[in-house]
Design a protein around this motif. Structure first.
Motif, PDB file in Angstrom:
ATOM      1  N   SER A   1      -2.243   6.331   7.453  1.00 27.06           N
ATOM      2  CA  SER A   1      -3.659   5.988   7.298  1.00 27.06           C
ATOM      3  C   SER A   1      -4.450   7.196   6.799  1.00 27.06           C
ATOM      4  O   SER A   1      -5.301   7.074   5.911  1.00 27.06           O
ATOM      5  CB  SER A   1      -4.218   5.497   8.634  1.00 27.06           C
ATOM      6  N   ARG A   2      -4.158   8.339   7.338  1.00 27.03           N
ATOM      7  CA  ARG A   2      -4.829   9.578   6.921  1.00 27.03           C
ATOM      8  C   ARG A   2      -4.480   9.924   5.465  1.00 27.03           C
ATOM      9  O   ARG A   2      -5.353  10.319   4.688  1.00 27.03           O
ATOM     10  CB  ARG A   2      -4.393  10.697   7.871  1.00 27.03           C
ATOM     11  N   GLN A   3      -3.202   9.762   5.092  1.00 25.51           N
ATOM     12  CA  GLN A   3      -2.777  10.057   3.722  1.00 25.51           C
ATOM     13  C   GLN A   3      -3.414   9.094   2.725  1.00 25.51           C
ATOM     14  O   GLN A   3      -3.829   9.502   1.638  1.00 25.51           O
ATOM     15  CB  GLN A   3      -1.251  10.025   3.618  1.00 25.51           C
TER      16      GLN A   3
ATOM     17  N   GLU B   1      -7.534   7.870  -1.445  1.00 25.37           N
ATOM     18  CA  GLU B   1      -8.716   7.081  -1.809  1.00 25.37           C
ATOM     19  C   GLU B   1      -9.929   7.986  -2.052  1.00 25.37           C
ATOM     20  O   GLU B   1     -10.677   7.777  -3.012  1.00 25.37           O
ATOM     21  CB  GLU B   1      -9.008   6.050  -0.720  1.00 25.37           C
ATOM     22  N   GLU B   2     -10.108   8.980  -1.203  1.00 24.38           N
ATOM     23  CA  GLU B   2     -11.248   9.887  -1.380  1.00 24.38           C
ATOM     24  C   GLU B   2     -11.082  10.773  -2.611  1.00 24.38           C
ATOM     25  O   GLU B   2     -12.039  11.000  -3.354  1.00 24.38           O
ATOM     26  CB  GLU B   2     -11.444  10.743  -0.125  1.00 24.38           C
TER      27      GLU B   2
ATOM     28  N   THR C   1     -10.006   2.275  -3.721  1.00 22.11           N
ATOM     29  CA  THR C   1      -9.529   1.659  -2.487  1.00 22.11           C
ATOM     30  C   THR C   1      -8.185   1.030  -2.788  1.00 22.11           C
ATOM     31  O   THR C   1      -8.081   0.205  -3.702  1.00 22.11           O
ATOM     32  CB  THR C   1     -10.512   0.578  -2.000  1.00 22.11           C
TER      33      THR C   1
ATOM     34  N   LYS D   1       0.841  -1.201   0.000  1.00 19.26           N
ATOM     35  CA  LYS D   1       0.000   0.000   0.000  1.00 19.26           C
ATOM     36  C   LYS D   1       0.879   1.254   0.000  1.00 19.26           C
ATOM     37  O   LYS D   1       0.561   2.242  -0.661  1.00 19.26           O
ATOM     38  CB  LYS D   1      -0.938   0.003   1.205  1.00 19.26           C
TER      39      LYS D   1
ATOM     40  N   LYS E   1      -6.280   7.561   3.151  1.00 25.27           N
ATOM     41  CA  LYS E   1      -7.690   7.969   3.079  1.00 25.27           C
ATOM     42  C   LYS E   1      -7.856   9.163   2.142  1.00 25.27           C
ATOM     43  O   LYS E   1      -8.797   9.210   1.347  1.00 25.27           O
ATOM     44  CB  LYS E   1      -8.212   8.298   4.479  1.00 25.27           C
ATOM     45  N   ASP E   2      -6.938  10.129   2.221  1.00 23.51           N
ATOM     46  CA  ASP E   2      -6.977  11.290   1.328  1.00 23.51           C
ATOM     47  C   ASP E   2      -6.906  10.861  -0.134  1.00 23.51           C
ATOM     48  O   ASP E   2      -7.690  11.322  -0.969  1.00 23.51           O
ATOM     49  CB  ASP E   2      -5.818  12.250   1.613  1.00 23.51           C
TER      50      ASP E   2
END
Length: 107
Positions: free
Chosen positions: A91-93, A98-99, A104, A21, A95-96
């Motif tokens: 995890s935050r990066q 992916e959004e 995903t 990932k 998520k950024d």
């Protein structure tokens, strides 16, 4: 460094616990291209490759002094704090990404 400082300083900070990932996030962030192998959906399965390459580990037989052990313990404690921060920032990066892209990333 605080989590916010890490988040603001690095476009992507990888996490070895999520090596694949991390590779995908770094590649996407710096090239703008999304490799198909990085995108997971309900039909995608992920596999982990575990190899030891036949390396003989000598950690248990290496003698250390009490002073060295104390320094190792101190560094380990600091490293654990940093690693926990890095995991949250990563995890935050992810998520950024992916959004932003509506995808995903595979684990």
């Amino acid at each position: 460094m605080t989590e916010e400082e890490l988040y603001n300083k690095y476009d992507v900070i990888g996490d070895m616990d999520y090596f694949r990932k991390s590779q995908c996030a770094i590649f996407i962030r710096y090239t703008g291209y999304i490799p198909p192998s990085c995108v997971c959906d309900a039909s995608t399965t992920s596999r982990k490759l575990l190899q030891d390459h036949g390396v003989v580990h000598h950690g248990a037989t290496f003698n250390t002094t009490d002073k060295q052990v104390a320094k190792i313990m101190k560094l380990t404690a600091i490293d654990q704090i940093l690693h926990e921060r890095v995991k949250r920032v990563f995890s935050r990066q992810v998520k950024d990404i992916e959004e932003e892209l509506g995808i995903t990333l595979c684990d």
